[in-house]
Structures are given as C-alpha cells and as structure tokens.
Design a protein around this motif. Structure first.
Motif: not given
Length: 403
Positions: A320-331
């Motif tokens: 599910x977290x891999x579905x975040x918007x690109x700017x939100x794909x924060x490690x």
C-alpha cells in the motif's frame, strides 16, 4: 550026519592065575587112571571157577570204576550246565534291559527333532545358530550314537546267547550219552550167572567194537565241552560287564546332554525375555518421543500459522505505501521498519518451516523405528512362544531312565 561038538580047551592053573592077575592089574590101572583124571578135572573145575569168579570180580570192579568215572564227569558236566543255564538266564535279563534302553531312546530323539523343527519357525534375526540349537544338535547326535551303540550291543548279546545255547546243547548231549552209558553199565554190574534173560554171542569180543574212542579221547571230549562252556560263560560274563558299563555310560551321557540343552534353552529364554523387555522399553521411549514430536509439529504449525497474519499485514502495508505519490515515496523510518519486519518475519517463517521439515523427517524416522521395534518385539514374542511354550515343556517331558 551030525557034527560032534568040540569040547573047549582046558587051561592050566598057572594060566588061570595069570589071566586073573592080568585082569586085576588092568582094573587097578584103569581105576588109578580114572582117579587121576577125576582129580585133574576137579582141579580144572576149581581153577576155572576161581578164574571165572576172579574175572567177574575184576570186571565188576572195572565197571564200578567206570560208573564212578561216568558219575564224576556227569557231575562236572551237570555243574557246568547249571552254570551255563544260570548265565544264559542272566544274559537274557541284560538283553531285556538293553532292549528297553534302546526302546526308550525313541521318544527323547523324537522330542529333540521336534524341538529343532519348531525352532526353525523363528523369524528374522531370531533365526540364529545359538547355543540352544548347538546343544540340541549335539543331543541328537548323542542319542543317535547311543541308539547305534545299544543296537550293536544287542547284536553282540544275541550272538553270545546263541553261543551259550550251543555250548549248553553239547553239554546236554554229553550228559544224555553219559546217562545212557551209566544205565547200561549199572545193568551190567548187577548181572549174575543166575540172572534171567542172559544172551550169549560167541563172536562178540573187543575186536568187534566199531569204535576208535580211547579212554583219553573220551575224557578229552567232555573236557572240550566243559572248556567250551567255560569259555563262553566267561565271555558272557565279560559281555555283561560291558553291557552294564554301556547302560550306565549311555544314560549318563544322555542325562548330561539333556541337562546341557535344557540349561541352554532356559538361558536363551531369559536372554530373549531381557531383549524383549529392552525393546519394549525403547518402544515406549520412541512412542513417547513420537508423541512429543507430534506436539512439536503442532506447535510449529501453529507458530507458522501465527506468523502468516503479521507477515501478510507487513507485506500489505509495504504494498500500500508503494502506492504513495512519487514525492511521498520517502524512505522514512516506517518504511525501513516495515521492510525489516517483512525480512525478519520471512526469516522466522523459513526457520519454522525448516524446523517443521526436520520434525516431519524425525517423526517419519521415529515411526519407522517404532515399526522396526514392534517387528522385533513380535519376533521375540514368537521366539518366546516357540522356546518357552512349545520347546521347553516338550524338552522337559524327556525322561532318561537307567535300565
């Protein structure tokens, strides 16, 4: 014409006297010769009577001596005959003992063979050439050897009995002949000139006897019969002594081997019982371990089942977290923690699955061991049944008798 009768001549007186004297002398001479003849005849009669009486006395004495000799030999023969009869009767008693001993070998031998046959029904590892089998085989050999020895002894006994009967026959024949001779000599010894039914054969003399038997040969004939009887009696006594030793030794050998086989059988029964108990103890341990292993499997399955939920949750969160918007794909720290959680849970699952596989393999091994132990225990039970229930009572039924 008538013839004139002549007158006899006249003799002179001297002639008359001479004639008378001559007649007297002749008469006297004839009477004297007759007297001498009568005297000589009386002398001959007296000498003949004395010679006849002397000869009869000599013959009677010889007959009495002969009768005494015959009686002596009859006593010797009768004594030897009684000894031979007694010895033959004793030998027959010993033969009966040997026959009974030989007959008594059949049942023990059959039992031993049956025990060997029954023990062939052992299964698996219990089909072993153990001490019991060796002792039973030895017992079989001992009994067969005893039977063979007793059979040979019986044959020797029968042959000795035949020889005894042969010696007895010649003794009886000799006794019968001597009895007849004694009766004849007895009748001869009482005969007198006045005895009735006297017979006379002018031609009968010693030269008319058609025999070459001398007194020495006559005695030797009885001596041969007595010596033969004594020899056979001694042989019979020696054979009886041998039979006594054979009967004692064979009974002792059979008893000794029977005891050795019985001891080996009882020891084997105890060893089998001990082995069966050990196997049963190990079976109980294996069964207990199987139960533990089954519980461990259940706990592993529960643990694995319990880990699947959290792992799915962590994996779902990551997805599910891999579905975040690109700017939100924060490690971020949550992402790092989720990744670590998925890795840790996966590692735990692998370890649990590995343990589960090992437990299943161990359970199969334990189950195989259980089956093997149960098979061994069944084999031991079969062996105990054969040795303790069948063979032991059979072997104990063997009775070794001393005959």
């Amino acid at each position: 014409m008538y013839k004139v009768k002549q007158v006899p001549p006249k003799f002179l007186p001297p002639e008359w006297w001479l004639t008378n004297r001559a007649h007297c002398v002749s008469a006297e001479s004839e009477c004297s010769r007759s007297e001498r003849l009568i005297t000589a005849s009386q002398t001959v009669v007296e000498e003949s009577n004395k010679a006849t009486q002397r000869m009869q006395q000599d013959v009677n004495k010889k007959l009495e001596q002969r009768i005494d000799t015959i009686r002596f030999w009859r006593q010797e023969l009768n004594k030897k005959l009684e000894e031979m009869k007694e010895e033959t009767d004793i030998l027959i008693t010993f033969r009966t003992r040997v026959e009974k001993a030989l007959e008594s070998c059949s049942q023990p031998l059959q039992v031993t063979l049956q025990c060997l046959s029954e023990r062939e029904n052992h299964v698996g590892i219990d089909r072993v050439h153990d001490d019991v089998e060796r002792e039973l085989m030895k017992e079989k050999e001992v009994m067969e050897g005893v039977r063979s020895l007793l059979q040979r002894t019986l044959e020797q006994t029968n042959e000795q009995k035949r020889l005894n009967c042969s010696a007895k026959f010649w003794l009886e024949k000799d006794l019968q002949q001597k009895f007849q001779a004694e009766q004849i000599d007895d009748r001869c010894s009482v005969l007198k000139s006045t005895s009735p039914s006297l017979s006379h054969t002018a031609e009968m003399d010693c030269s008319s006897l058609s025999t070459n038997v001398t007194p020495k040969g006559w005695e030797n004939s009885s001596n041969v019969n007595i010596s033969k009887a004594e020899k056979e009696r001694n042989n019979s006594v020696s054979l009886r002594a041998l039979m006594e030793r054979v009967l004692e030794q064979t009974a002792a050998d059979m008893c000794s081997q029977h005891q050795a086989a019985a001891t080996a059988l009882q020891l084997r029964i105890q060893e089998t019982k001990d082995a069966k108990e050990q196997l049963e103890d190990h079976l109980h341990k294996v069964l207990a371990e199987i139960a533990n292993q089954e519980r461990s499997l259940e706990s592993l399955c529960v643990a694995i089942q319990a880990k699947q939920g959290p792992l799915k949750v962590a994996q779902t969160r990551l997805a599910m977290r891999s579905q975040r918007p690109s700017p939100e794909l924060c490690l971020d720290s949550a992402q790092i923690q989720l990744s670590a959680e998925v890795q840790d849970l996966s590692a735990h699952m692998e370890r649990l699955n590995a343990s589960l596989s090992q437990s299943e393999m161990e359970l199969r091994a334990l189950t195989q061991n259980q089956l093997s132990l149960e098979e061994q225990i069944q084999g031991k039970s079969n062996s105990l049944y054969i040795d303790e229930v069948i063979c032991s009572p059979l072997h104990q039924s063997i009775a070794i008798h001393s005959f």
